[in-house]
Enzyme design. Structure first.
Site, PDB file in Angstrom:
ATOM      1  N   HIS A 104       0.825  -1.216   0.000  1.00 15.34           N
ATOM      2  CA  HIS A 104       0.000   0.000   0.000  1.00 15.34           C
ATOM      3  C   HIS A 104       0.857   1.263   0.000  1.00 15.34           C
ATOM      4  O   HIS A 104       0.413   2.336  -0.370  1.00 15.34           O
ATOM      5  CB  HIS A 104      -0.918   0.009   1.227  1.00 15.34           C
ATOM      6  CG  HIS A 104      -2.109   0.896   1.070  1.00 15.34           C
ATOM      7  ND1 HIS A 104      -2.197   2.127   1.658  1.00 15.34           N
ATOM      8  CD2 HIS A 104      -3.250   0.746   0.352  1.00 15.34           C
ATOM      9  CE1 HIS A 104      -3.351   2.704   1.344  1.00 15.34           C
ATOM     10  NE2 HIS A 104      -4.005   1.889   0.550  1.00 15.34           N
ATOM     11  N   HIS A 113      -5.335   5.570  -5.746  1.00 13.00           N
ATOM     12  CA  HIS A 113      -6.416   6.339  -5.106  1.00 13.00           C
ATOM     13  C   HIS A 113      -6.827   7.477  -6.031  1.00 13.00           C
ATOM     14  O   HIS A 113      -6.197   7.723  -7.046  1.00 13.00           O
ATOM     15  CB  HIS A 113      -5.944   6.919  -3.763  1.00 13.00           C
ATOM     16  CG  HIS A 113      -5.671   5.879  -2.722  1.00 13.00           C
ATOM     17  ND1 HIS A 113      -4.472   5.225  -2.651  1.00 13.00           N
ATOM     18  CD2 HIS A 113      -6.449   5.355  -1.752  1.00 13.00           C
ATOM     19  CE1 HIS A 113      -4.510   4.352  -1.646  1.00 13.00           C
ATOM     20  NE2 HIS A 113      -5.689   4.405  -1.086  1.00 13.00           N
ATOM     21  N   HIS A 132      -7.961  -2.238  -4.468  1.00 13.60           N
ATOM     22  CA  HIS A 132      -8.057  -2.720  -3.083  1.00 13.60           C
ATOM     23  C   HIS A 132      -8.748  -4.075  -3.029  1.00 13.60           C
ATOM     24  O   HIS A 132      -8.467  -4.870  -2.139  1.00 13.60           O
ATOM     25  CB  HIS A 132      -8.780  -1.688  -2.214  1.00 13.60           C
ATOM     26  CG  HIS A 132      -7.943  -0.481  -1.903  1.00 13.60           C
ATOM     27  ND1 HIS A 132      -7.939   0.649  -2.693  1.00 13.60           N
ATOM     28  CD2 HIS A 132      -7.046  -0.247  -0.918  1.00 13.60           C
ATOM     29  CE1 HIS A 132      -7.097   1.538  -2.194  1.00 13.60           C
ATOM     30  NE2 HIS A 132      -6.527   1.022  -1.131  1.00 13.60           N
ATOM     31  N   HIS A 168     -14.587   6.329   3.497  1.00  9.88           N
ATOM     32  CA  HIS A 168     -13.277   5.667   3.473  1.00  9.88           C
ATOM     33  C   HIS A 168     -12.175   6.531   4.072  1.00  9.88           C
ATOM     34  O   HIS A 168     -11.506   6.146   5.027  1.00  9.88           O
ATOM     35  CB  HIS A 168     -12.923   5.241   2.049  1.00  9.88           C
ATOM     36  CG  HIS A 168     -11.477   4.952   1.875  1.00  9.88           C
ATOM     37  ND1 HIS A 168     -10.588   5.865   1.356  1.00  9.88           N
ATOM     38  CD2 HIS A 168     -10.741   3.873   2.221  1.00  9.88           C
ATOM     39  CE1 HIS A 168      -9.362   5.355   1.366  1.00  9.88           C
ATOM     40  NE2 HIS A 168      -9.432   4.138   1.884  1.00  9.88           N
ATOM     41  N   HIS A 206     -10.111   6.139   7.948  1.00  9.55           N
ATOM     42  CA  HIS A 206      -8.649   6.096   8.112  1.00  9.55           C
ATOM     43  C   HIS A 206      -8.180   7.131   9.128  1.00  9.55           C
ATOM     44  O   HIS A 206      -7.402   6.853  10.034  1.00  9.55           O
ATOM     45  CB  HIS A 206      -7.963   6.387   6.771  1.00  9.55           C
ATOM     46  CG  HIS A 206      -7.765   5.175   5.920  1.00  9.55           C
ATOM     47  ND1 HIS A 206      -6.811   4.230   6.211  1.00  9.55           N
ATOM     48  CD2 HIS A 206      -8.379   4.768   4.785  1.00  9.55           C
ATOM     49  CE1 HIS A 206      -6.842   3.272   5.281  1.00  9.55           C
ATOM     50  NE2 HIS A 206      -7.784   3.579   4.415  1.00  9.55           N
ATOM     51  N   HIS A 225     -11.182  -1.991   4.712  1.00  9.15           N
ATOM     52  CA  HIS A 225     -11.304  -2.094   3.252  1.00  9.15           C
ATOM     53  C   HIS A 225     -12.221  -3.233   2.828  1.00  9.15           C
ATOM     54  O   HIS A 225     -12.803  -3.183   1.733  1.00  9.15           O
ATOM     55  CB  HIS A 225      -9.919  -2.201   2.603  1.00  9.15           C
ATOM     56  CG  HIS A 225      -9.391  -0.851   2.221  1.00  9.15           C
ATOM     57  ND1 HIS A 225      -9.792  -0.208   1.083  1.00  9.15           N
ATOM     58  CD2 HIS A 225      -8.589   0.016   2.871  1.00  9.15           C
ATOM     59  CE1 HIS A 225      -9.230   0.982   1.031  1.00  9.15           C
ATOM     60  NE2 HIS A 225      -8.499   1.139   2.102  1.00  9.15           N
TER      61      HIS A 225
HETATM   62  O1  LIG Z   1      -6.444   5.166   1.659  1.00 10.95           O
HETATM   63  C1  LIG Z   1      -6.114   5.883   2.629  1.00 10.95           C
HETATM   64  C2  LIG Z   1      -6.749   7.120   2.898  1.00 10.95           C
HETATM   65  C3  LIG Z   1      -6.376   7.841   3.977  1.00 10.95           C
HETATM   66  C4  LIG Z   1      -5.350   7.424   4.816  1.00 10.95           C
HETATM   67  C5  LIG Z   1      -4.722   6.229   4.583  1.00 10.95           C
HETATM   68  C6  LIG Z   1      -5.100   5.427   3.489  1.00 10.95           C
HETATM   69  O2  LIG Z   1      -4.579   4.331   3.235  1.00 10.95           O
HETATM   70 CU   LIG Z   2      -7.641   3.037   2.268  1.00 12.10          CU
END
Ligand SMILES: O=C1C=CC=CC1=O
Ligand SMILES: [Cu+2]
Length: 591
Positions: A173, A194, A203, A325, A329, A359
């Protein structure tokens, strides 16, 4: 020649036999800004690419959609069309990853390389004899917890250079999200999974292989990851199975103030909401309703904007990536750490085992969204379906996977425990009757923007069409569009949007029709991985947020109004963001 015809060939720009890839990036009266990848397919140049630019003199364009297709024999030795789907990462050029403030991740996120990088096989989905069920985290048995704990313990005890080890799995990641990887065939173009339509499929594959590796370590191929059911009040607290300090599922790097009985705020930015638990639950259900239904009537709004081979990342996230999401986090991450590590930032997020339960619930939203009717379906765009990633499978074989092969979760061999989905029918009710005709003191958006969000802003906006028929609404979604939002990627930002509210509205109470949605930004590396904390927008393209309002206008009885009143309430970081304009547009649901 009429300016809207496109011919489909480009003259070569080199003497040797070569093939050209053309993707017109902007066509405007024949001024084509055409990015050319000229790859010379012969032995000593295999896999190299020679970026070149042509002006329109020698670019002849033809009718219809177009790009030269060819067989770039890249590092994987697998033919794939360049400039259309996002190609897999070029493992051979994996480099140090960047942090949001432009510094470097203090360790390498690059994976161990296989002996032969030129023959990476395409993954063949194993036959599925029985579809396993991913359980809700709050429902799991002690026996399950023991099994899961053992599996993670085994994974954590593997050698740190073993691609199946917990730290190597976590570094996936980091490499895919902090500019560690560049796109194969596009040297210098960071691969970012992302902020675009890659978010859900990447993911999904990531968890798929993680889950299979865990199962292989405990000799149980029925092992299924749990999902954190925070979209239902029974799951809106931190799952206790992750909170046993003696367990391998524990991570000290979390926000200790957010442990049970604290109720999660699915719109969390950095300040805790001063509201009752019940109000938080109501807000959460409203946000889920908005993000899964009202604001996500079609693929582009749900999945995020397209990104194609060779394009700079950060195209625009979909509803769920934004909220809840990103917020979850942030809510889990330790506020005493610079980037709220572990869960609060890309490079370290997967070092916390709860990442996978979070996730799994995000992935579950994909499966549920497709059952909600209307235009809620997968893209059928080949650029999406053919985009590819690389993962190590449980046999330590590096394999290439495509988006196409993961859109049906049951073909991957899993589904989710069938638990109540309370937000599905949680349609907010109007808190007040519609405002009188636009109150005199509300200026038009054109007189307000561009502006920062130092304070709450209310403004009127004209609608392109009033009294839209049901057919109009079925074909096109009416959108409230926040254009060209520029901000420092290092800043936490959140603002909430309301229609038909007066300026005094507070964001504590979201469970009402007037609440349209929220924008949340968290510190991240932008396109070129050279974060300078600039005040540029997120990445190479200014950030845009589109919120679906057809249903809200209907519910508020505003469909015949020529203009509506919008209120934007900054929750955090308002002075850091500048919005160029806000308008109402319509979107035909793209495929
Ligand atoms: O996908 C994310 C978004 C915010 C913080 C960490 C992450 O992995
Ligand atoms: Cu994430």
């Amino acid at each position: 020649m009429a300016s809207n015809f496109l011919l489909t060939s480009c003259t070569t720009i080199s003497s040797s036999p070569s093939k050209i890839f053309v993707r017109p990036k902007r066509i405007d009266n024949f001024k084509v800004n055409c990015e050319i990848r000229n790859t010379i397919n012969n032995d000593d140049n295999e896999g190299k690419s020679f970026p070149g630019k042509l002006d329109r003199r020698n670019v002849l364009l033809g009718l219809g959609g177009l790009y030269g297709a060819s067989n770039l024999i890249g590092v994987t030795n697998e033919p794939f069309a360049l400039g259309a789907p996002v190609p897999p990462p070029d493992f051979s050029t994996c480099s140090t990853a960047s942090l949001p403030d432009g510094s470097q991740v203090p360790f390498s996120c690059c994976p161990p390389l296989p002996k032969d990088l030129t023959n990476i096989p395409t993954y063949k989905l194993p036959n599925v004899s029985k579809v396993k069920i991913r359980p809700a985290a709050h429902n799991v048995t002690q026996e399950y917890i023991t099994k899961y704990n053992t599996a993670i313990q085994k994974m954590k005890s593997l050698d740190k250079d073993d691609p199946l080890s917990f730290i190597q799995q976590a570094n996936i990641h980091c490499a895919y999200c902090n500019s560690g990887y560049k796109e194969l065939g596009f040297p210098g173009v960071p691969l970012q999974v992302h902020f675009s339509w890659l978010f859900f499929p990447f993911h999904r594959w990531y968890l798929y292989f993680f889950e299979r590796i865990l199962g292989s370590l405990i000799g149980d191929d029925t092992f299924a990851l749990p999902f954190w059911n925070y979209d239902s009040q029974v799951g809106m607290q931190f799952p206790s199975l992750y909170n046993d300090v003696n367990s391998s599922l524990y991570d000290p790097n979390r926000n200790q103030n957010h442990f049970p009985p604290n109720v999660i705020d699915l719109g969390f930015t950095t300040i805790d909401l001063d509201a009752s638990d019940q109000q938080k639950i109501n807000n959460n259900l409203t946000m889920m309703y908005r993000q899964m239904l009202t604001n996500a009537p079609c693929p582009q709004l749900f999945f995020g904007n397209p990104i194609r081979g060779g394009e700079q990342p950060i195209r625009g996230m979909g509803t769920i990536e934004n909220v809840p999401h990103n917020s979850v986090h942030r809510w889990v991450g330790n506020p005493n750490n610079k980037f709220r590590e572990n869960m609060g930032t890309f490079y370290s997020a997967a070092r916390d085992p709860i990442f996978y339960a979070h996730h799994a619930n995000v992935d579950r939203m994909w499966t549920i969204w497709k059952t909600l009717g209307g235009n809620r379906r997968d893209f059928n765009d080949r650029d999406w379906l053919d985009s590819a990633f690389l993962f190590y499978d449980e046999n330590r074989t590096l394999v290439k996977v495509t988006v196409q092969d993961c859109i049906n979760n049951e073909k991957l061999g899993y589904k989710y425990e069938n638990v109540p989905i309370p937000w599905k029918n949680y349609k907010p009710v109007p808190r007040k009757q519609k405002l009188k005709k636009n109150p005199k003191n509300v200026k038009p958006s054109t007189e307000i923007f561009p502006s920062t969000l130092k304070k709450t802003l209310s403004f009127s906006i004209k609608r392109p069409k009033i009294s839209r028929t049901q057919q109009d609404k079925d074909i096109e979604e009416e959108l409230l569009v926040f254009n060209n939002m520029t901000f420092d990627e290092n800043e936490y930002i959140r603002f909430d949007v309301f229609i038909n509210e007066d300026e005094g509205v507070k964001s504590k109470v979201l469970d009402r029709t007037e609440y349209v949605g929220s924008f949340a930004n968290l510190p991240h590396v932008h396109a070129a991985g050279n974060n300078t904390g600039s005040s540029s927008s997120s990445g190479s393209t200014p950030a845009v947020m589109s919120l679906g309002i057809s249903e809200i206008l209907e519910d508020l009885g505003l469909e015949d109004e020529e203009e509506i009143v919008v209120v934007v309430v900054p929750q955090f970081g308002g002075k850091e963001i500048t919005i160029a304009s806000v308008e109402i547009d319509t979107l035909a649901c793209a495929n």
